[in-house]
Scaffold this motif. Structure first.
Motif, mmCIF file in Angstrom:
data_model
loop_
_atom_site.group_PDB
_atom_site.id
_atom_site.type_symbol
_atom_site.label_atom_id
_atom_site.label_comp_id
_atom_site.label_asym_id
_atom_site.label_seq_id
_atom_site.Cartn_x
_atom_site.Cartn_y
_atom_site.Cartn_z
ATOM 1 N N UNK A 52 0.848 -1.203 0.000
ATOM 2 C CA UNK A 52 0.000 0.000 0.000
ATOM 3 C C UNK A 52 0.879 1.247 0.000
ATOM 4 N N UNK A 53 1.583 1.497 -1.120
ATOM 5 C CA UNK A 53 2.592 2.567 -1.110
ATOM 6 C C UNK A 53 2.017 3.965 -0.885
ATOM 7 N N UNK A 54 0.698 4.137 -1.079
ATOM 8 C CA UNK A 54 0.132 5.492 -0.857
ATOM 9 C C UNK A 54 -0.311 5.701 0.587
ATOM 10 N N UNK A 55 -0.290 4.636 1.373
ATOM 11 C CA UNK A 55 -0.743 4.753 2.765
ATOM 12 C C UNK A 55 0.442 5.091 3.674
ATOM 13 N N UNK A 56 0.307 6.136 4.453
ATOM 14 C CA UNK A 56 1.336 6.491 5.415
ATOM 15 C C UNK A 56 1.186 5.590 6.644
ATOM 16 N N UNK A 57 2.265 4.918 7.051
ATOM 17 C CA UNK A 57 2.176 3.933 8.136
ATOM 18 C C UNK A 57 3.168 4.271 9.250
ATOM 19 N N UNK A 97 0.337 14.972 17.263
ATOM 20 C CA UNK A 97 -0.307 16.248 16.925
ATOM 21 C C UNK A 97 -1.766 16.033 16.513
ATOM 22 N N UNK A 98 -2.614 17.007 16.830
ATOM 23 C CA UNK A 98 -4.052 16.848 16.535
ATOM 24 C C UNK A 98 -4.324 16.905 15.029
ATOM 25 N N UNK A 99 -3.326 17.325 14.252
ATOM 26 C CA UNK A 99 -3.489 17.350 12.788
ATOM 27 C C UNK A 99 -3.244 15.969 12.167
ATOM 28 N N UNK A 100 -2.852 15.021 12.990
ATOM 29 C CA UNK A 100 -2.627 13.652 12.507
ATOM 30 C C UNK A 100 -3.774 12.779 13.018
ATOM 31 N N UNK A 101 -4.465 12.114 12.088
ATOM 32 C CA UNK A 101 -5.548 11.228 12.543
ATOM 33 C C UNK A 101 -5.244 9.792 12.121
ATOM 34 N N UNK A 102 -5.892 8.869 12.800
ATOM 35 C CA UNK A 102 -5.624 7.443 12.559
ATOM 36 C C UNK A 102 -6.764 6.861 11.718
ATOM 37 N N UNK A 103 -6.416 6.327 10.549
ATOM 38 C CA UNK A 103 -7.442 5.683 9.714
ATOM 39 C C UNK A 103 -7.713 4.277 10.210
#
Ligand code: SAM
Length: 196
Positions: A52-57, A97-103
């Protein structure tokens, strides 16, 4: 306040500052990430990130040696979309940071703490499920897998009691790849839940 307690508070602040600095370096200002808590040697997350190269992990673990092994896997495969950091889960969530959310958040074979007097050390607790829910994207998913029947039942019970999560019966597991611990086990139980 006792000196030992003050020292521990100072150490915790230093650890959190380090996590913050690392997150600043490796994450964009705003991002939706797939997060693995207790990633161990990083088998599962490197495999997921490759597919999943487009997913930030992002994976975290308490033990530096395991995080080093995970980072070596990432470097060997030249993956730019996955990062591993040494962090404790509670401290990590405090400074995320609150600008980072978890999918999605993934727990693979978390320590089961089988003795009743140690159950309070399990990662899955009511207050934690509430805190975690507050950091999820809309429709964000929770993936939990364990070989320990008692920890599985505990997690189902806590999810059922939580107004912040809904179990998704029959939901597919997002990616199959044996972890170090999965390889050692004869079987396991999995549950998927969606944030409400
Ligand atoms: C049984 S191992 C499983 C590792 C990996 N998920 C696997 O399946 O091979 C549990 C991992 O969770 C990590 N861990 C335990 N408590 C943690 C916490 N509070 N924060 C971060 N990592 C934690 C441990 O260091 C250990 O590597």
């Amino acid at each position: 306040m006792p000196e030992g307690y003050l020292k521990e508070l100072k150490r915790a602040e230093e650890r959190k500052a380090e996590i913050s600095q690392y997150l600043e370096k490796c994450l964009p200002e705003r991002a939706k990430i797939l997060f693995e808590a207790g990633c161990g040697h990083g088998h599962w997350l490197t495999s997921y990130a490759m597919e999943n190269p487009k997913q930030f992990c992002l994976g975290i673990d308490l033990i530096a040696g395991r995080v080093d092994k995970a980072n070596k896997k990432k470097e060997k495969r030249d993956l730019g979309n996955v990062h591993f950091i040494k962090a404790e889960l509670g401290e990590f969530l405090e400074v995320l940071p609150t600008t980072i959310s978890l999918e999605a958040v993934v727990f693979l074979f978390p320590d089961p703490w089988p003795k009743a007097r140690h159950h309070k050390k399990r990662m899955i607790q009511s207050a934690f499920l509430e805190q975690l829910a507050s950091r999820m994207e809309k429709n964000g998913l929770f993936y939990f897998r364990t070989d320990d029947r008692s920890y599985f039942d505990w997690t189902i019970e806590h999810l059922n009691e939580s107004k912040f999560w809904q179990i998704k019966e029959g939901a597919e597991w997002l990616h199959e790849e044996n972890t170090y611990f999965q390889n050692l086990m004869d079987g396991y139980f999995s549950v998927v839940a969606e944030v409400q």
